[in-house]
Design a protein around this motif. Sequence first.
Motif, PDB file in Angstrom:
ATOM      1  N   THR A 190       1.021  -0.872   0.409  1.00  7.30           N
ATOM      2  CA  THR A 190       0.245   0.184  -0.653  1.00  7.30           C
ATOM      3  C   THR A 190       0.744   1.190  -0.015  1.00  7.30           C
ATOM      4  OG1 THR A 190      -1.889  -1.130   1.176  1.00  7.30           O
ATOM      5  CG2 THR A 190      -1.625   0.893   1.301  1.00  7.30           C
ATOM      6  N   ALA A 191       1.849   1.280   0.153  1.00  7.81           N
ATOM      7  CA  ALA A 191       2.911   2.486   0.788  1.00  7.81           C
ATOM      8  C   ALA A 191       3.253   2.786  -0.398  1.00  7.81           C
ATOM      9  CB  ALA A 191       3.788   2.480   1.584  1.00  7.81           C
ATOM     10  N   SER A 192       4.071   2.018  -1.408  1.00  2.90           N
ATOM     11  CA  SER A 192       4.502   1.474  -1.994  1.00  2.90           C
ATOM     12  C   SER A 192       3.249   2.230  -3.376  1.00  2.90           C
ATOM     13  CB  SER A 192       4.723   0.553  -3.245  1.00  2.90           C
ATOM     14  OG  SER A 192       5.791   0.230  -4.784  1.00  2.90           O
ATOM     15  N   ASN A 193       2.269   1.446  -3.432  1.00  2.00           N
ATOM     16  CA  ASN A 193       1.471   2.385  -4.609  1.00  2.00           C
ATOM     17  C   ASN A 193       0.606   3.397  -3.808  1.00  2.00           C
ATOM     18  OD1 ASN A 193       0.616  -0.015  -6.389  1.00  2.00           O
ATOM     19  ND2 ASN A 193       0.219  -1.354  -4.568  1.00  2.00           N
ATOM     20  N   ARG A 194       0.723   4.366  -2.635  1.00  2.00           N
ATOM     21  CA  ARG A 194       0.806   5.619  -2.468  1.00  2.00           C
ATOM     22  C   ARG A 194       1.683   6.400  -3.048  1.00  2.00           C
ATOM     23  NH1 ARG A 194      -3.955   6.946   0.196  1.00  2.00           N
ATOM     24  NH2 ARG A 194      -4.667   5.378   1.819  1.00  2.00           N
ATOM     25  N   LYS A 195       2.660   6.094  -3.309  1.00  4.85           N
ATOM     26  CA  LYS A 195       3.745   6.869  -3.372  1.00  4.85           C
ATOM     27  C   LYS A 195       3.398   6.832  -4.929  1.00  4.85           C
ATOM     28  CE  LYS A 195       7.495   8.705  -1.795  1.00  4.85           C
ATOM     29  NZ  LYS A 195       7.400   9.711  -1.347  1.00  4.85           N
ATOM     30  N   SER A 196       2.624   5.950  -6.070  1.00  6.26           N
ATOM     31  CA  SER A 196       2.946   6.131  -7.139  1.00  6.26           C
ATOM     32  C   SER A 196       1.910   6.750  -7.709  1.00  6.26           C
ATOM     33  CB  SER A 196       2.643   4.415  -8.337  1.00  6.26           C
ATOM     34  OG  SER A 196       1.290   3.631  -7.373  1.00  6.26           O
ATOM     35  N   GLY A 221       1.579   9.727  -6.248  1.00  8.94           N
ATOM     36  CA  GLY A 221       2.141  11.160  -5.119  1.00  8.94           C
ATOM     37  C   GLY A 221       1.690  11.267  -4.428  1.00  8.94           C
ATOM     38  N   ASP A 222       1.321  10.714  -3.750  1.00 10.34           N
ATOM     39  CA  ASP A 222       0.370  10.673  -2.333  1.00 10.34           C
ATOM     40  C   ASP A 222       1.806  10.694  -0.868  1.00 10.34           C
ATOM     41  OD1 ASP A 222      -1.606  10.002  -2.961  1.00 10.34           O
ATOM     42  OD2 ASP A 222      -2.169   8.424  -2.252  1.00 10.34           O
ATOM     43  N   GLU A 223       1.941  11.851   0.363  1.00 21.22           N
ATOM     44  CA  GLU A 223       2.412  12.301   0.972  1.00 21.22           C
ATOM     45  C   GLU A 223       2.274  10.512   1.840  1.00 21.22           C
ATOM     46  OE1 GLU A 223       4.539  14.489   2.292  1.00 21.22           O
ATOM     47  OE2 GLU A 223       4.258  15.548   0.662  1.00 21.22           O
ATOM     48  N   VAL A 224       3.804   9.715   1.770  1.00 24.95           N
ATOM     49  CA  VAL A 224       3.619   8.503   2.965  1.00 24.95           C
ATOM     50  C   VAL A 224       4.919   8.757   3.608  1.00 24.95           C
ATOM     51  CG1 VAL A 224       3.594   6.120   2.473  1.00 24.95           C
ATOM     52  CG2 VAL A 224       2.818   7.019   0.557  1.00 24.95           C
ATOM     53  N   PRO A 225       4.785   9.269   5.368  1.00 23.43           N
ATOM     54  CA  PRO A 225       5.899   9.056   6.182  1.00 23.43           C
ATOM     55  C   PRO A 225       6.392   8.019   6.412  1.00 23.43           C
ATOM     56  CG  PRO A 225       3.625  10.084   6.377  1.00 23.43           C
ATOM     57  CD  PRO A 225       3.093   9.609   5.506  1.00 23.43           C
ATOM     58  N   GLU A 226       5.969   6.473   6.350  1.00 19.52           N
ATOM     59  CA  GLU A 226       6.407   5.378   6.825  1.00 19.52           C
ATOM     60  C   GLU A 226       6.799   5.575   5.389  1.00 19.52           C
ATOM     61  OE1 GLU A 226       2.884   5.825   5.991  1.00 19.52           O
ATOM     62  OE2 GLU A 226       2.356   5.440   7.655  1.00 19.52           O
ATOM     63  N   PHE A 227       7.443   5.874   4.104  1.00 18.32           N
ATOM     64  CA  PHE A 227       7.899   5.593   3.031  1.00 18.32           C
ATOM     65  C   PHE A 227       9.321   6.293   2.825  1.00 18.32           C
ATOM     66  CE2 PHE A 227       9.813   5.842  -0.916  1.00 18.32           C
ATOM     67  CZ  PHE A 227       9.687   4.404  -1.831  1.00 18.32           C
ATOM     68  N   ASP A 228       8.868   8.186   3.250  1.00 21.90           N
ATOM     69  CA  ASP A 228      10.339   8.292   2.947  1.00 21.90           C
ATOM     70  C   ASP A 228      11.190   8.502   4.734  1.00 21.90           C
ATOM     71  OD1 ASP A 228       8.224   9.713   1.484  1.00 21.90           O
ATOM     72  OD2 ASP A 228       7.799  10.963   2.428  1.00 21.90           O
ATOM     73  N   SER A 229      10.506   7.946   5.597  1.00 19.76           N
ATOM     74  CA  SER A 229      11.390   7.713   6.663  1.00 19.76           C
ATOM     75  C   SER A 229      12.068   6.124   6.542  1.00 19.76           C
ATOM     76  CB  SER A 229      10.199   7.232   7.830  1.00 19.76           C
ATOM     77  OG  SER A 229       9.697   6.185   8.116  1.00 19.76           O
ATOM     78  N   GLY A 230      12.021   5.391   5.402  1.00 18.04           N
ATOM     79  CA  GLY A 230      12.635   4.623   5.485  1.00 18.04           C
ATOM     80  C   GLY A 230      12.131   3.048   6.035  1.00 18.04           C
ATOM     81  N   GLU A 231      11.052   3.121   6.889  1.00 18.20           N
ATOM     82  CA  GLU A 231      10.237   2.092   7.477  1.00 18.20           C
ATOM     83  C   GLU A 231       9.561   1.097   6.667  1.00 18.20           C
ATOM     84  OE1 GLU A 231       6.400   1.192  10.472  1.00 18.20           O
ATOM     85  OE2 GLU A 231       7.363   3.028  10.106  1.00 18.20           O
TER      86      GLU A 231
END
Length: 477
Positions: free
Chosen positions: A267-273, A275-285
Amino acid sequence: MAKQPMLKFVQVPRDMPAKRDAEERREDFHEIYAEYADAKAKEQASRCSQCGVPYCQSHCPLHNNIPDWLRLTAEGRLQEAYEVSQATNTFPEICGRICPQDRLCEGNCVIEQSGHGTVTIGSVEKYITDTAWEEGWVQPIKPAQERSESVGIIGAGPGGLAAADVLRRQGVQVTVYDRYDRAGGLLTYGIPGFKLEKPVVMRRNEQLEQGGVEFVLNCNVGEDISFDDIRAKHDAVIIATGVYKSRDLGGPGSGSDGIVKALDYLTASNRKSFGDEVPEFDSGELNAEGKKIVVIGGGDTAMDCVRTAIRQGAESVKCLYRRDRANMPGSQREVQNAEEEGVQFEWLTAPKGFVGDPVEGVMVQRMRLGLPDATGRQMPEVIEGSDYVEPADLVIKALGFEPEELPKLWGVDGLEVTRWGTVKAEFTTGATALPGVYAVGDIVRGASLVVWAIRDGRDCAEAVLQQLNGASAVAAE
């Protein structure tokens, strides 16, 4: 005399659409297969043997009329092919992309059994519907007559959307409630773009919305609105929530940081695609970049995870599965794609614990296949003294999904569940023990295929229409 357009499987070999080079496709989330050109689609469709008993059709959950639309494609009658294709399938361009054809239609193709290579049914299906969208053959939803009755659908995944489509075309007022901010369920947030590009799903969502389906998004039933309120608002309710509760894994260290659920990761990866803000992705988690990744599981979700990790720039990606390659539940085609992209499979291995917090490694047991169990599958057995530690910076659990406890979550009496926690519903109609309440898809079947959810949604919509028509007839008397 007209030239025979079919039965060319002896002269014409099987030919899939071109697959992008593994090195190239590792770098993005675009679909890996190119589109057929018109001549190639006709050529491959012409290989169909036009069986008297089409096993491809009987092994398709939707019983799509595959031989007829293959013949129409081979004859260049593409718009008619599309009409036949969409008559039984709400989302043919999605099924053409993500159905495990190797286990369904193509796996039961008669010419495959005779050694000539199956007809590329899925690729032709995708080509037909993609062309239909480009040419404007996909018609907007315009009911001939509006009806006063309304149906509430809980869940905007493939089952709920298929039911919404059938009901709306008959003029029924349809409201779809979903916990996410976009409709589509796992089509939107669970399946990566390299298998199903998101504009394909969004296009269908827009068609439904423009056709009069009302979407109530970011809506958690039981919190933002009660189940009883939904029942009170509508003449019938369809539960199509899917199964989202991840199966867990015990053992020492299982609660360590760096051990995550597959659905959270995807879900984090798809949200990133999007263009959403995804704090859990940006933090590296929930980002695999530069990390040693270990994925546990052997189904299609595990394949989605390993191939996503490759694209995020992982240092290494390994998949642990407790059985061998021949006994894994996921698509063999997906395994091949993953291997081409650099994923390493560790067959006959199972985790027994984890090292470090944050996680630094997986304690792995080597397995062998023993005697068959009650289902006929050989049971994995531990090989004593063969343990080792697999280094890992991020561990992704892809062990399958279970149903949430809906009666408890929603505070509803009378909604019966099975011993597996799935909603107990009547076969084909989806009717539950509650009057006017139906259930479809994975929440009834357990984790299953998108194509089965579509089938259930369509069948249930027909049953709901019968209920509404019966109520209308009584009211008119």
